[in-house]
Design a protein around this motif. Structure first.
Motif, PDB file in Angstrom:
ATOM      1  N   GLU A 225       0.893  -1.438  -0.202  1.00  0.00           N
ATOM      2  CA  GLU A 225       0.086  -0.069   0.142  1.00  0.00           C
ATOM      3  C   GLU A 225       0.831   1.289  -0.112  1.00  0.00           C
ATOM      4  O   GLU A 225       0.650   2.349  -0.669  1.00  0.00           O
ATOM      5  CB  GLU A 225      -0.744  -0.052   1.167  1.00  0.00           C
ATOM      6  N   ARG A 226       1.790   1.349   0.889  1.00  0.00           N
ATOM      7  CA  ARG A 226       2.558   2.649   0.915  1.00  0.00           C
ATOM      8  C   ARG A 226       3.525   2.645  -0.329  1.00  0.00           C
ATOM      9  O   ARG A 226       3.461   3.799  -0.882  1.00  0.00           O
ATOM     10  CB  ARG A 226       3.706   2.255   2.116  1.00  0.00           C
ATOM     11  N   HIS A 229       1.322   3.862  -3.161  1.00  0.00           N
ATOM     12  CA  HIS A 229       0.985   5.298  -3.155  1.00  0.00           C
ATOM     13  C   HIS A 229       2.228   6.398  -3.326  1.00  0.00           C
ATOM     14  O   HIS A 229       1.787   7.165  -4.012  1.00  0.00           O
ATOM     15  CB  HIS A 229       0.562   5.699  -1.431  1.00  0.00           C
ATOM     16  N   LEU A 232       1.925   6.156  -7.546  1.00  0.00           N
ATOM     17  CA  LEU A 232       0.747   7.041  -7.966  1.00  0.00           C
ATOM     18  C   LEU A 232       0.772   8.513  -7.615  1.00  0.00           C
ATOM     19  O   LEU A 232      -0.066   9.055  -8.225  1.00  0.00           O
ATOM     20  CB  LEU A 232      -0.567   6.420  -7.556  1.00  0.00           C
ATOM     21  N   SER A 233       1.586   8.778  -6.851  1.00  0.00           N
ATOM     22  CA  SER A 233       1.558  10.307  -6.470  1.00  0.00           C
ATOM     23  C   SER A 233       2.629  10.919  -7.314  1.00  0.00           C
ATOM     24  O   SER A 233       2.946  12.085  -7.351  1.00  0.00           O
ATOM     25  CB  SER A 233       2.077  10.487  -5.006  1.00  0.00           C
ATOM     26  N   THR A 255      -4.648   0.473  -2.560  1.00  0.00           N
ATOM     27  CA  THR A 255      -4.339   1.865  -2.757  1.00  0.00           C
ATOM     28  C   THR A 255      -4.835   2.345  -3.903  1.00  0.00           C
ATOM     29  O   THR A 255      -5.262   3.584  -3.747  1.00  0.00           O
ATOM     30  CB  THR A 255      -2.642   2.227  -2.777  1.00  0.00           C
ATOM     31  N   LYS A 258      -8.367   3.228  -3.214  1.00  0.00           N
ATOM     32  CA  LYS A 258      -8.543   4.371  -2.404  1.00  0.00           C
ATOM     33  C   LYS A 258      -8.251   5.783  -3.037  1.00  0.00           C
ATOM     34  O   LYS A 258      -8.903   6.763  -2.940  1.00  0.00           O
ATOM     35  CB  LYS A 258      -7.756   4.270  -1.102  1.00  0.00           C
ATOM     36  N   MET A 259      -7.339   5.799  -4.046  1.00  0.00           N
ATOM     37  CA  MET A 259      -6.918   6.898  -4.744  1.00  0.00           C
ATOM     38  C   MET A 259      -7.816   7.048  -5.820  1.00  0.00           C
ATOM     39  O   MET A 259      -7.766   8.101  -6.860  1.00  0.00           O
ATOM     40  CB  MET A 259      -5.659   6.906  -5.167  1.00  0.00           C
TER      41      MET A 259
END
Length: 330
Positions: A225-226, A229, A232-233, A255, A258-259
């Motif tokens: 997950e981390r 993130h 995708l950031s 993730t 969630k995004m």
């Protein structure tokens, strides 16, 4: 050896190490000499040597890396099934992917005799296996193609080839050119093999790989997950992500959801292992299947051939082929 170094009798060493209070009291200075000799020699008292000398314990020990990871469950079951067919019990230990966990397991085997050992070690070397075999004289079967101990049979999957197949498919069949990688520290041989195979595949396809497209996890879904993130950031995120195992891939998928991204329309995800959850989640996870039940049966069969002296020759190597499985996540 301990008695000689400490300049005491063997019975004194036995009484000190067992904590016996019968007979003549043993002074603190004598105890300190015994403990110092034990430490210097690296001695582990065998708790059952007297009663079991020349006999079998009817027990084997098994070390796995993560008891919470479903990948290991069918492997343990297969080892247990084979062991039961020989009238044996299996003691299972968990290292949590840590070297000190692997060392504690070996120390336990040195203290408590078993007839054989099955191991999935991530940090041990051939020298470590040699010490274990020398000090215990037990049969050992290992998972990991990086092992080449002359007396220990090895079972492995060619995970490098599995990575090549999956990434080549992403490039050729799905036309992805920006592919991220959720890896594992190269202290783990499996992590190093999968990372190198990934790099070589991209190089052959002449695709760029920005440094920020590599994110490191720790085999868990939370680390996936981390890592996802972070990927995708990015200002230009990857369109596909390869994760070194299914748990991290499933975390990456969480993730993405969630995004607000769709899998695989916005980002494709590929894992490794084909744990049961890979086909339960939606979309089902594209992955590389290893076959832990087959690996477990091969490990246990090889081990009992050694225990029963059916096989006494040099170490054998058994490859259980991987298989790329295309599902909906990519």
């Amino acid at each position: 050896d301990v008695a000689r170094l400490a300049n005491v009798s063997q019975s004194t060493v036995s009484r000190v190490l067992s904590g016996s209070t019968s007979g003549i009291p043993i002074g603190d200075e004598t105890k300190e000499r015994v403990y110092a000799a034990v430490k210097q020699l690296g001695y582990y008292p065998n708790l059952y040597a007297g009663s079991l000398r020349g006999q079998k314990t009817r027990i084997i020990a098994m070390l796995i890396a993560d008891i919470a990871n479903p990948f290991y469950h069918p492997m343990v079951r297969a080892v247990q099934d084979v062991a039961r067919s020989y009238g044996y019990d299996v003691m299972v230990a968990n290292s949590d992917h840590r070297r000190d966990g692997e060392q504690l397991f070996c120390e336990a085997i040195m203290r408590r005799p078993v007839d054989g050992v099955v191991m999935v070690p991530y940090h041990m070397t051939d020298d470590d296996i040699e010490e274990l075999v020398t000090r215990t004289d037990v049969a050992v079967a290992l998972v990991g193609q990086h092992f080449h101990h002359p007396q220990s049979d090895v079972v492995f999957a060619d995970d490098g080839k599995g990575v090549v197949d999956a990434v080549t498919w992403l490039i050729a069949a799905r036309r992805h050119q920006r592919i991220g990688f959720i890896g594992i520290t190269e202290a783990f041989p499996a992590g190093a093999r999968r990372w190198h195979a990934f790099q070589e595949t991209l190089e052959r396809a002449r695709l760029p790989f920005p440094e920020e497209y590599y994110q490191e996890g720790d085999w868990t879904a939370e680390s996936g997950e981390r890592a996802m993130h972070a990927l995708l950031s990015l200002s230009t995120p990857p369109t596909a992500v390869f994760a070194c195992n299914d748990l991290m891939a499933i975390g990456a998928m969480q993730t993405a959801w969630k995004m607000g991204l769709r899998v695989p329309d916005d980002v494709a995800i590929v894992g490794f292992d084909d744990i049961p959850a890979a086909s339960w989640i939606r979309p089902r996870l594209t992955t590389i299947a290893q076959y832990p039940a087959k690996m477990g049966r091969a490990l246990a069969t090889a081990l009992f051939e050694r225990i029963n002296e059916i096989e006494t020759g040099p170490a054998r190597r058994y490859e259980i082929p991987c298989c790329f499985i295309a599902r909906e996540s990519a």
